[in-house]
Design an enzyme around this catalytic site. Structure first.
Site, PDB file in Angstrom:
ATOM      1  N   ASN A 182       0.854  -1.187   0.000  1.00 14.15           N
ATOM      2  CA  ASN A 182       0.000   0.000   0.000  1.00 14.15           C
ATOM      3  C   ASN A 182       0.889   1.236   0.000  1.00 14.15           C
ATOM      4  O   ASN A 182       1.404   1.661   1.028  1.00 14.15           O
ATOM      5  CB  ASN A 182      -0.912  -0.013   1.229  1.00 14.15           C
ATOM      6  CG  ASN A 182      -1.957   1.070   1.194  1.00 14.15           C
ATOM      7  OD1 ASN A 182      -1.767   2.125   0.595  1.00 14.15           O
ATOM      8  ND2 ASN A 182      -3.079   0.816   1.855  1.00 14.15           N
ATOM      9  N   ASP A 183       1.075   1.833  -1.186  1.00 17.07           N
ATOM     10  CA  ASP A 183       1.968   2.977  -1.319  1.00 17.07           C
ATOM     11  C   ASP A 183       1.528   4.182  -0.507  1.00 17.07           C
ATOM     12  O   ASP A 183       2.297   5.132  -0.331  1.00 17.07           O
ATOM     13  CB  ASP A 183       2.069   3.400  -2.792  1.00 17.07           C
ATOM     14  CG  ASP A 183       2.916   2.445  -3.611  1.00 17.07           C
ATOM     15  OD1 ASP A 183       3.733   1.729  -3.026  1.00 17.07           O
ATOM     16  OD2 ASP A 183       2.746   2.416  -4.843  1.00 17.07           O
ATOM     17  N   CYS A 184       0.291   4.170  -0.045  1.00 21.42           N
ATOM     18  CA  CYS A 184      -0.249   5.327   0.667  1.00 21.42           C
ATOM     19  C   CYS A 184      -0.208   5.165   2.180  1.00 21.42           C
ATOM     20  O   CYS A 184      -0.694   6.034   2.910  1.00 21.42           O
ATOM     21  CB  CYS A 184      -1.676   5.593   0.211  1.00 21.42           C
ATOM     22  SG  CYS A 184      -1.777   6.034  -1.534  1.00 21.42           S
TER      23      CYS A 184
END
Length: 823
Positions: free
Chosen positions: A489-491
């Site tokens: 999850n890049d966020c």
């Protein structure tokens, strides 16, 4: 509501109106030359790299959303229209677009004239071919003029859209009205300075006229829909000098009633060696011999038709590797056609070029490309091998990785950075999938550099070792892996703490030295650490394998001890050591990623499977079903965050229900679906599969909005304003993961190191089906009789002989094996 229909026999999606909720697109090309094309002929073309070798211009974030394409205009006695509806938008008596495998055909008719255009990129050609057939369907003679139109991009798509003070002075073209096979226009901007390549746009007829200057073609204050030249009825003969170079030919056609005329237009990319750049160096005349050779290969309609036939045969051959026959036509069309097709597109594009990705900001993802490999390795294993070696060569010596790399240079992209701590383990996943598919253990001995640095080459297996060790050596106080910049999850950016507008969440670390840990990476390590150990064992390294299995077992215990919240798995520990994804919180109580991946990895799964309601695996997936599942798929977490939490990074910047903040991130839905099959709950697994799969969503296209034949990255979640609306179609890891899910776990046929595993879990809605699977040169015909009972596992007969277990040993290449499975 529908805007078209599937034609399974021709393997096409047929769009019957130009007025879809959003441009519905297709991809042309399978090797180095690619085009994006919408149902209205919008889009652009490029060679290998959508940023550095863009042939045609496209404008994002504009209205209408289609602002660039390869368009045709018809002037029929002063009546001007476009067969693709755009850009003229004149009413049509008939409109139809057929998106097929590597091609798109668009038909438009008006006032007794019909124009059919076939767009495709031939196999082994660096060109887009446009076969145009004009038919007089009236009962009177017609004299019409057909105008083509493309707008050239000045190669570097980013510079093209920003550096106007220079670029509006450098545009150059050459015009060849009497080319050997017709007429041709050459886009040669910067060719005499630094480039060894140019574009050619030719037609296999002597054109009545041409234009290469956009302002002349369009006219002052006009848009493309009211372009001056088509309305005037004849070309102006303009030659671009700076400003905006285009390519346009005009053909005058006189047609008897019922008569048709076909012409082929070719948009091509050509490279010349430095010593062969010029036909006349003194006068700076471009060497056109390679372009002439290209155009000569499409000089006749018969040649064009033969190239199209070869393209269709190419796709038929690819899709024969895995297919299913069942009573569910939507399941069959997704498995046999569209899901595998999308997997090939994501192999080619990664996340770089769609109608949501400009091709400028991102290259090929390290994580993305390894996951995409899972969906196409069975189709083109030789190119999967090449891709693995390319990816591994960008790895850094400590086992970490650039998050992305550029396809043209195959070098890591510093603009995006590194430090996404899930990246290294995806290399193990990709290599394991490749070895299972092919049996090619020799790839482990291939010398591969670090950071593409000559002299740093080591065997590929050493890269896997460093991937594995990177996780072992980067753990926090709970024994769980440190998250770094982010995990899958890049966020979820637990070391960023950004309060500055415009600051990158992914490359900023305002508070170094934290102990943020990821339960997701822990589950990933358990799953792929076991694969690393197996590869070590098969390489003759039993001690390495044993030590790896000890580390995996230790991580498994750490997840159960420190990653369990009581009803589900935690998501992470933040910079301060506080829990994320806990029932103790008011928002973000449960996250989907660790639930699915932990059960996939067997964490918390007991021998009783779904019958053990007290097991962590069953509790976790039951909680997912209760709290995350919706009619449109499972949301990423719940409840969504309603305020910005600076310690969590980008995830809470999205409005509730969108993207990573409670959106239905389709990429991770398959992990839960696979988890359900691990527990033996096929009925629930198949139900969840259908909720996000496009063919099952076709009837709600007015809600879904995007293409009903390919997956989207995201669907708006239950807390969003437009729950059920999709975004970011085509380039998503959902394609590969959902094909893995449906082919390997729901239908249950997957390759392993020593044989083909047959373990279907799809529930009672598909009572029987037959899978044909080609593996290592042998063909397996697998007939499944399915009770659909939860927990039931198949008993197998191979060529009429019952076997123990669920693994069918690999047969010699060329043989046919018949397998019967009964649940």
């Amino acid at each position: 509501m529908r805007y078209g229909h599937f034609d399974d026999e021709t393997r096409e999606y047929v769009i019957t109106t130009p007025h879809t909720p959003y441009p519905w697109i297709n991809y042309l090309g399978s090797q180095e030359f690619f085009s994006l094309i919408s149902h209205q002929a919008g889009g652009y073309s490029f060679y290998r790299d959508a940023k550095m070798r863009r042939l045609t211009r496209y404008r994002y974030n504009t209205t209408p959303s289609e602002a660039g394409g390869r368009w045709f205009y018809v002037n029929d006695g002063g009546d001007v229209w476009s067969p693709s509806w755009l850009p003229v938008k004149a009413d049509l008596d008939h409109f139809e677009t057929r998106h097929g495998l590597g091609y798109t055909s668009i038909s438009g008719a008006r006032n007794g004239l019909r124009v059919d255009t076939l767009f495709f990129v031939p196999v082994d050609e660096n060109a887009e071919v446009q076969r145009v057939t004009v038919t007089n369907t009236s009962d009177v003679v017609k004299r019409v003029t057909l105008f083509s139109y493309v707008e050239f991009c000045l190669w570097n798509a980013q510079d093209d859209q920003t550096n106007y003070q220079r670029n509006l002075s450098i545009g150059e073209v050459e015009v060849e009205p009497d080319a050997p096979t017709g007429s041709a226009i050459y886009h040669r901007t910067e060719y005499r300075e630094r480039r060894d390549h140019y574009a050619v746009y030719g037609v296999n007829a002597r054109a009545a006229g041409f234009d290469t200057d956009r302002d002349t073609f369009v006219g002052a204050w006009n848009g493309l829909g009211e372009a001056a030249v088509p309305r005037a009825g004849e070309s102006a003969g303009s030659v671009a000098s700076g400003w905006y170079p285009i390519g346009s030919h005009s053909l005058v056609l006189e047609l008897e009633p019922g008569e048709s005329r076909t012409h082929t237009f070719v948009l091509g990319y050509v490279e010349n060696a430095d010593e062969e750049k010029w036909a006349d160096a003194a006068h700076q005349v471009v060497n056109k011999q390679p372009a002439h050779a290209l155009l000569e290969r499409f000089a006749t309609t018969e040649q064009t038709d033969a190239a199209f036939e070869r393209l269709q045969q190419y796709w038929t051959g690819l899709l024969s590797t895995y297919s299913v026959r069942s009573s569910d036509e939507k399941l069959d069309r997704m498995v046999n056609i569209w899901n595998q097709y999308q997997c090939m597109v994501t192999f080619n594009m990664s996340r770089s070029a769609s109608f949501f990705e400009t091709g400028i900001g991102r290259g090929m993802g390290f994580r993305d490309s390894n996951q995409d490999l899972l969906g196409f390795v069975h189709l083109i294993p030789e190119r999967a091998r090449e891709r693995i070696l390319d990816i591994a060569a960008t790895q850094l010596p400590d086992g970490s990785a650039y998050h992305q790399y550029q396809p043209l240079t195959k070098r890591g992209n510093d603009d995006i950075g590194s430090g996404f701590n899930d990246d290294p383990l995806w290399l193990v996943a990709g290599v394991a999938a490749y070895v299972k598919e092919t049996g090619d253990v020799a790839i482990l001995d291939e010398p591969v550099p670090f950071d593409n640095e000559p002299g740093s080459e080591v065997p590929l297996f050493e890269h896997l070792t460093r991937s594995f060790q990177f996780t072992v050596e980067h753990r926090g106080p709970h024994g769980l892996p440190l998250i770094g910049r982010a995990d899958w999850n890049d966020c979820l950016n637990l070391n960023c703490f950004s309060t500055t507008p415009g600051e990158s969440f992914q490359t900023t670390e305002n508070q170094a030295g934290g102990v943020a840990e990821s339960v997701f990476i822990a589950a990933q390590f358990v799953l792929y650490g076991a694969e690393y150990a197996e590869l070590a064992e098969r390489r003759g390294l039993p001690d390495v394998a044993a030590k790896a299995r000890e580390a995996v077992a230790e991580m498994r215990e750490a997840v159960l001890e420190h990653g369990w919240d009581g009803r589900w798995f935690l998501r992470a520990y933040d910079y301060y050591g506080n829990k994320i994804g806990t029932d103790e919180d008011t928002e973000g109580k449960i996250w989907i990623e660790p639930q699915g991946f932990a059960v996939m990895a067997g964490i918390g799964v007991t021998p009783d499977g779904a019958r053990d309601a007290s097991s962590p695996a069953v509790q976790a997936l039951d909680a997912v079903n209760e709290m995350l599942a919706t009619d449109h798929g499972m949301v990423l977490q719940h409840p969504a965050y309603t305020t910005y939490r600076v310690e969590m990074g980008e995830v809470s910047t999205y409005p509730p229900g969108y993207k990573e903040n409670g959106g239905i991130f389709c990429h991770n839905n398959p992990w839960v679906i696979i988890g359900e099959t691990v527990l033996g709950r096929g009925e629930r697994a198949f139900d969840l599969y259908r909720r996000i799969t496009p063919a099952y969503r076709e009837d709600i296209s007015e809600v879904h909005r995007l293409e009903p034949y390919v997956y989207a990255q995201m669907i708006a979640g239950k807390e969003a304003v437009r729950h059920g609306e999709a975004k970011n179609s085509w380039l998503t890891g959902t394609a590969a993961w959902n094909f893995v899910t449906v082919s390997q776990y729901l239908l249950g046929v997957r390759t392993d190191y020593d044989g083909l595993v047959v373990d279907p879990q799809i529930g009672p809605d598909v009572p029987e089906f037959t899978v044909t699977r080609v593996a290592r040169g042998a063909t397996y015909e697998i007939t499944v009789t399915n009770s659909g009972a939860d927990g039931a596992r198949a008993s197998l007969e191979v060529d009429g002989v019952a076997i123990e277990g669920n693994e069918v040993p690999y047969a010699p290449a060329g043989s046919t094996v018949r397998v019967t499975a009964r649940l």
